[in-house]
Design an enzyme around this catalytic site. Sequence first.
Site, PDB file in Angstrom:
ATOM      1  N   ASN A  10      13.449   5.569  -3.990  1.00  0.00           N
ATOM      2  CA  ASN A  10      12.111   5.720  -4.575  1.00  0.00           C
ATOM      3  C   ASN A  10      11.637   7.140  -4.272  1.00  0.00           C
ATOM      4  O   ASN A  10      11.255   7.451  -3.156  1.00  0.00           O
ATOM      5  CB  ASN A  10      11.163   4.684  -3.936  1.00  0.00           C
ATOM      6  CG  ASN A  10       9.724   4.870  -4.399  1.00  0.00           C
ATOM      7  OD1 ASN A  10       9.457   5.625  -5.347  1.00  0.00           O
ATOM      8  ND2 ASN A  10       8.796   4.186  -3.741  1.00  0.00           N
ATOM      9  N   LYS A  12       9.079   8.638  -5.282  1.00  0.00           N
ATOM     10  CA  LYS A  12       7.610   8.781  -5.258  1.00  0.00           C
ATOM     11  C   LYS A  12       7.222  10.010  -6.104  1.00  0.00           C
ATOM     12  O   LYS A  12       7.872  10.263  -7.112  1.00  0.00           O
ATOM     13  CB  LYS A  12       7.117   8.851  -3.816  1.00  0.00           C
ATOM     14  CG  LYS A  12       7.666   7.666  -2.993  1.00  0.00           C
ATOM     15  CD  LYS A  12       7.041   7.481  -1.665  1.00  0.00           C
ATOM     16  CE  LYS A  12       7.679   6.258  -0.984  1.00  0.00           C
ATOM     17  NZ  LYS A  12       7.064   5.923   0.285  1.00  0.00           N
ATOM     18  N   HIS A  97       4.311  -1.849  -4.948  1.00  0.00           N
ATOM     19  CA  HIS A  97       4.579  -0.993  -3.791  1.00  0.00           C
ATOM     20  C   HIS A  97       3.274  -0.825  -3.003  1.00  0.00           C
ATOM     21  O   HIS A  97       2.194  -0.739  -3.584  1.00  0.00           O
ATOM     22  CB  HIS A  97       5.096   0.370  -4.257  1.00  0.00           C
ATOM     23  CG  HIS A  97       5.620   1.201  -3.116  1.00  0.00           C
ATOM     24  ND1 HIS A  97       4.778   1.889  -2.271  1.00  0.00           N
ATOM     25  CD2 HIS A  97       6.873   1.409  -2.664  1.00  0.00           C
ATOM     26  CE1 HIS A  97       5.516   2.489  -1.340  1.00  0.00           C
ATOM     27  NE2 HIS A  97       6.781   2.216  -1.552  1.00  0.00           N
ATOM     28  N   GLU A  99       1.894   1.570  -1.627  1.00  0.00           N
ATOM     29  CA  GLU A  99       1.052   2.722  -1.984  1.00  0.00           C
ATOM     30  C   GLU A  99       0.200   2.411  -3.198  1.00  0.00           C
ATOM     31  O   GLU A  99      -0.928   2.900  -3.328  1.00  0.00           O
ATOM     32  CB  GLU A  99       1.937   3.965  -2.196  1.00  0.00           C
ATOM     33  CG  GLU A  99       2.412   4.522  -0.856  1.00  0.00           C
ATOM     34  CD  GLU A  99       3.768   5.192  -0.881  1.00  0.00           C
ATOM     35  OE1 GLU A  99       4.224   5.633  -1.950  1.00  0.00           O
ATOM     36  OE2 GLU A  99       4.386   5.274   0.210  1.00  0.00           O
ATOM     37  N   GLU A 169       8.905  -4.136   2.837  1.00  0.00           N
ATOM     38  CA  GLU A 169       8.592  -2.807   3.344  1.00  0.00           C
ATOM     39  C   GLU A 169       7.364  -2.892   4.251  1.00  0.00           C
ATOM     40  O   GLU A 169       6.229  -2.833   3.758  1.00  0.00           O
ATOM     41  CB  GLU A 169       8.289  -1.855   2.186  1.00  0.00           C
ATOM     42  CG  GLU A 169       9.422  -1.680   1.206  1.00  0.00           C
ATOM     43  CD  GLU A 169       9.309  -0.360   0.448  1.00  0.00           C
ATOM     44  OE1 GLU A 169      10.192   0.481   0.623  1.00  0.00           O
ATOM     45  OE2 GLU A 169       8.326  -0.168  -0.287  1.00  0.00           O
ATOM     46  N   GLY A 175       7.347   6.066   5.778  1.00  0.00           N
ATOM     47  CA  GLY A 175       7.056   7.487   5.952  1.00  0.00           C
ATOM     48  C   GLY A 175       6.638   7.858   7.362  1.00  0.00           C
ATOM     49  O   GLY A 175       6.155   8.967   7.603  1.00  0.00           O
ATOM     50  N   SER A 215      11.344   3.994   6.441  1.00  0.00           N
ATOM     51  CA  SER A 215      12.073   4.921   7.321  1.00  0.00           C
ATOM     52  C   SER A 215      13.531   4.536   7.511  1.00  0.00           C
ATOM     53  O   SER A 215      14.099   4.754   8.583  1.00  0.00           O
ATOM     54  CB  SER A 215      11.355   5.062   8.677  1.00  0.00           C
ATOM     55  OG  SER A 215      10.070   5.605   8.487  1.00  0.00           O
TER      56      SER A 215
HETATM   57  P1  13P Z   1      10.316   5.968   3.518  1.00  0.00           P
HETATM   58  O1  13P Z   1      11.786   5.680   3.438  1.00  0.00           O
HETATM   59  O2  13P Z   1       9.977   7.417   3.265  1.00  0.00           O
HETATM   60  O3  13P Z   1       9.698   5.425   4.761  1.00  0.00           O
HETATM   61  O4  13P Z   1       9.630   5.184   2.278  1.00  0.00           O
HETATM   62  C1  13P Z   1       9.941   3.862   2.070  1.00  0.00           C
HETATM   63  C2  13P Z   1       9.353   3.458   0.772  1.00  0.00           C
HETATM   64  O5  13P Z   1       8.152   3.379   0.612  1.00  0.00           O
HETATM   65  C3  13P Z   1      10.287   3.161  -0.323  1.00  0.00           C
HETATM   66  O6  13P Z   1       9.627   2.540  -1.385  1.00  0.00           O
END
Ligand code: 13P
Length: 252
Positions: A10, A12, A97, A99, A169, A175, A215
């Site tokens: 992903n 982003k 997701h 976010e 997640e 992150g 992560s």
């Molecule tokens: P990270 O791997 O940067 O922690 O992000 C995970 C994520 O949100 C994948 O959708």
Amino acid sequence: MSRKKIVAGNWKMNKTLQEAEALVKEVLSSETPGDVVKIFFPPFPYINSVSNLIYDYQNGFHCGAQNCHYNDSGAFTGEVSAKAAASVGARYVLIGHSERRIMHKEGPEFLKLKISRCLENNLVPVYCIGEMLPGREANKHFGIVERQLEEVMFNFSVDDVRKIVVAYEPVWAIGTGKTASPEEAGEMHSFIRNRIAHHYNEEIANAISILYGGSCNAQNAKALFATKDIDGGLIGGASLQASDFVSIINSF
Ligand code: 13P
């Protein structure tokens, strides 16, 4: 057991078209196992280019969209429908997701509609769930995840639900560099599979791939993927670097 092993990146809101193409070409030219489904989730404007790059290559590579609207068309300035994403080559869509749940206030009613639009357009929804830090600290994470399953995914029929991929997640791991341990992730993945078996049946529960995200990187992927009920990863930061992403793909 014939569950699909999946590693998805992903991206982003990262990369230009040129950077995106360079990353995809580098991954495609690397050695990766054919029995792992590999998915790129670029920003919308690059889906067509990424799809074209992987089209001839096959070997289990797919492209997906990071979101879609819950309508097929209409006066929704700035939005992209599942139908439009499919028309430019997307085969998977991230739904819910964290976010988007947090920053765009996406709730269960919208998420159900989005999954419906995906299924109607032959797109595989990757339904993202996971607790935030206060939920984990208060030991409420199982209840939170159970509600996220019940409010959205468990409204679908046996025939439809088997087409969904789940991504667990934990928001506190996204992150932050703070990964869930294989034990923490594994017990949640087993819990999710048990809830699916309870609501539907064992056969469905054993058919649905459940990915871990948060992560996950080239160092910790092997231990996570070796854990029972973890069928792969949804990778953020570490999917932006071809060498890291390839080594995660090779971690099964
Ligand atoms: P990270 O791997 O940067 O922690 O992000 C995970 C994520 O949100 C994948 O959708």
